[in-house]
Structures are given as C-alpha cells and as structure tokens.
Scaffold this motif. Structure first.
Motif, PDB file in Angstrom:
ATOM      1  N   VAL A 170      -0.021   3.942  -2.828  1.00  0.00           N
ATOM      2  CA  VAL A 170      -0.410   5.316  -2.523  1.00  0.00           C
ATOM      3  C   VAL A 170       0.604   6.313  -3.079  1.00  0.00           C
ATOM      4  O   VAL A 170       0.249   7.426  -3.488  1.00  0.00           O
ATOM      5  N   ILE A 209      -3.058  12.602  -1.239  1.00  0.00           N
ATOM      6  CA  ILE A 209      -3.066  12.183  -2.646  1.00  0.00           C
ATOM      7  C   ILE A 209      -3.498  13.358  -3.519  1.00  0.00           C
ATOM      8  O   ILE A 209      -2.876  13.660  -4.535  1.00  0.00           O
ATOM      9  N   HIS A 260      -9.351   1.687  -0.595  1.00  0.00           N
ATOM     10  CA  HIS A 260      -7.986   1.228  -0.835  1.00  0.00           C
ATOM     11  C   HIS A 260      -7.820   0.721  -2.271  1.00  0.00           C
ATOM     12  O   HIS A 260      -6.772   0.904  -2.889  1.00  0.00           O
ATOM     13  N   GLU A 300       0.821  -1.210   0.000  1.00  0.00           N
ATOM     14  CA  GLU A 300       0.000   0.000   0.000  1.00  0.00           C
ATOM     15  C   GLU A 300       0.856   1.261   0.000  1.00  0.00           C
ATOM     16  O   GLU A 300       0.433   2.309  -0.502  1.00  0.00           O
ATOM     17  N   ALA A 325       1.441  11.121   1.621  1.00  0.00           N
ATOM     18  CA  ALA A 325       0.463  10.047   1.441  1.00  0.00           C
ATOM     19  C   ALA A 325       0.995   8.723   1.994  1.00  0.00           C
ATOM     20  O   ALA A 325       0.255   7.965   2.645  1.00  0.00           O
ATOM     21  N   ILE A 372      -7.297   3.553  -4.653  1.00  0.00           N
ATOM     22  CA  ILE A 372      -5.918   4.042  -4.578  1.00  0.00           C
ATOM     23  C   ILE A 372      -5.013   3.190  -5.471  1.00  0.00           C
ATOM     24  O   ILE A 372      -4.215   3.708  -6.259  1.00  0.00           O
ATOM     25  N   MET A 393     -12.537   7.941  -5.089  1.00  0.00           N
ATOM     26  CA  MET A 393     -12.085   7.824  -3.694  1.00  0.00           C
ATOM     27  C   MET A 393     -13.028   8.578  -2.758  1.00  0.00           C
ATOM     28  O   MET A 393     -13.399   8.078  -1.684  1.00  0.00           O
ATOM     29  N   ALA A 428      -0.323   6.614  -6.632  1.00  0.00           N
ATOM     30  CA  ALA A 428      -1.592   7.336  -6.754  1.00  0.00           C
ATOM     31  C   ALA A 428      -1.382   8.838  -6.587  1.00  0.00           C
ATOM     32  O   ALA A 428      -1.973   9.650  -7.311  1.00  0.00           O
ATOM     33  N   LEU A 441      -6.458  10.668   1.556  1.00  0.00           N
ATOM     34  CA  LEU A 441      -6.975  11.284   0.337  1.00  0.00           C
ATOM     35  C   LEU A 441      -6.496  12.727   0.195  1.00  0.00           C
ATOM     36  O   LEU A 441      -6.150  13.174  -0.909  1.00  0.00           O
ATOM     37  N   ALA A 469      -2.900  10.136  -9.865  1.00  0.00           N
ATOM     38  CA  ALA A 469      -4.364  10.170  -9.776  1.00  0.00           C
ATOM     39  C   ALA A 469      -4.936  11.360 -10.548  1.00  0.00           C
ATOM     40  O   ALA A 469      -4.461  12.494 -10.406  1.00  0.00           O
TER      41      ALA A 469
END
Length: 232
Positions: A97, A190, A139, A93, A198, A142, A112, A100, A187, A104
């Motif tokens: 992240v 991100i 999750h 993760e 993040a 992400i 999200m 992301a 979030l 993103a």
C-alpha cells in the motif's frame, strides 16, 4: 463440427454440488472441524456419490475440505497459525500500500474503485463467495499498483490459505459493511498520495479482520457447546 446451441448443457451436477457445499462452508453451516459422511451428503444433495466425489476433490484443492484417517471434514481453524499468517500479510500489505500510494495512476485507482463497487453489489445480492473474491481483488489491485511482483506472489499464497478465516470475519452483515468502509478509507489515502496514512489504514483494517474472525470463531464454539449440551 459446427456447434449446436442445444448442445450447451446446464452446469454438471458436481459443479452444483461443489457450489452448495462451498457456500455452506463459507457461511458456517458446515463448521470448521465438522466431520462429514459422503453417503449422507449425497442423500441431502440428491445426487450419486460419483459427482459428489468430484465436488469434494475440487473443494479439497481449495482448502475447504480435507481427507485424513478420520474421514472427510471441514478443516479446523488454528487461530495461532492464522495469526502468524496475518503477521506476514500485514508486513507485505504495508509495503504494497505504501508503494501504491506513491505510484498508483488513474487506471489503477479506477480498478480499485471498480472492485469496491463489485463488493457493494455482491453484498446486496448476499453472494458471500463473490464478496470474498472481490475483496481480494481490491487488495490485489493495490499490490499491482505498487509494482513489486514478489509482494503480489507472496500475498497470493497467503490469501489462498485464509479463505475460511476470512469468511468467518464476514459472518455478519455489519462486518461486511465495516470491511467495505475500511477499504474505502484505504483507497482514499492512496488516491491522496498519502503513504503513511495508507499504511495506517491497511494495518487497522487487517487487525480488524483478526478481531472479527476471532469473535466469529468464539461465537461458533459457544453455539456448538450449546448444541452439545442440548443433545446431551
């Protein structure tokens, strides 16, 4: 053959039984390690053993029940094993992240935010199974935003093995609220295109899950000992 509206039936008995048992397991009313008797369950649910066995089969496929030489039981949680899974999950993760936060787009961020809104709604309804699902959705979004399909595939395997522990980590309303706040903080970083921030937020969140889960398991063991002492 044309379909008649009257032919639409209510959910089959096995589905209703499955949902009742799933909720009891996730809420800790049926505790990890607890042995169950089919006859007693059928009587309590007011159904025959045929639909009950189908409900049990489906819960076994979800990892929420197991059958061994000792009979039917809620799987016992091995904290050492859970911690090893979290070690892998945190590493994956962190990668997801970071990617992301770098990649993103507006649509990913919107999905999200929608997952967080769905989590808030599930909390307000007291719908724990749905809350567990939509928390994973957050999750998952992400990982999807990060664009590495292997990260997502590996995380899906881990998430599927953590349902019982994750339910324990949400065993109190204040825990549910805390998890939502932690998700919001992830979030925020991100959306701010802050990979380092993040990563720090997701790691703190997952370490917090471990603490919450350990605390809930310790509380459940204490309650079990208390019941045994009273019964003795």
């Amino acid at each position: 053959m044309p379909l008649e509206p009257s032919s639409i039936k209510s959910p089959p008995l096995y589905q209703k039984a499955r949902d009742v048992l799933r909720l009891a397991i996730l809420r800790g009313q049926l505790r990890p390690g607890e042995r169950l008797a089919e006859t007693q369950l059928a009587e309590q649910l007011g159904i025959s053993r045929t639909p009950l066995r189908e409900a049990i089969r489906q819960l076994q496929a979800e990892g929420l029940l197991r059958q061994d030489e000792g009979g039917l039981a809620v799987p016992a949680l091995d904290l050492a094993e859970v911690e090893l899974m979290y070690e892998c999950r945190i590493a994956l993760e962190r990668l997801a992240v970071r990617r992301a936060a770098e990649r993103a787009d507006g649509e990913s961020l919107a999905r999200m935010r929608a997952a967080l809104e769905n989590a808030r709604a599930a909390m307000q309804r007291g719908d724990l199974p749905e809350l567990l699902n939509v928390n994973v959705d957050f999750h998952r979004e992400i990982a999807l935003a990060g664009g590495n399909p292997w990260t997502l595939r590996l995380l899906e395997q881990l998430w599927s093995q953590m349902v019982l522990f994750r339910a324990n980590a949400l065993s109190a309303p204040e825990d549910e609220e805390q998890v939502l706040r932690e998700h919001e903080a992830v979030l925020e970083r991100i959306a701010a295109r802050d990979p380092g921030g993040a990563v720090a937020r997701i790691e703190a969140h997952l370490q917090g899950d471990l603490v919450r889960g350990r605390r809930a398991l310790a509380r459940a063991r204490s309650e079990t000992r208390g019941h045994e002492e009273v019964a003795g």
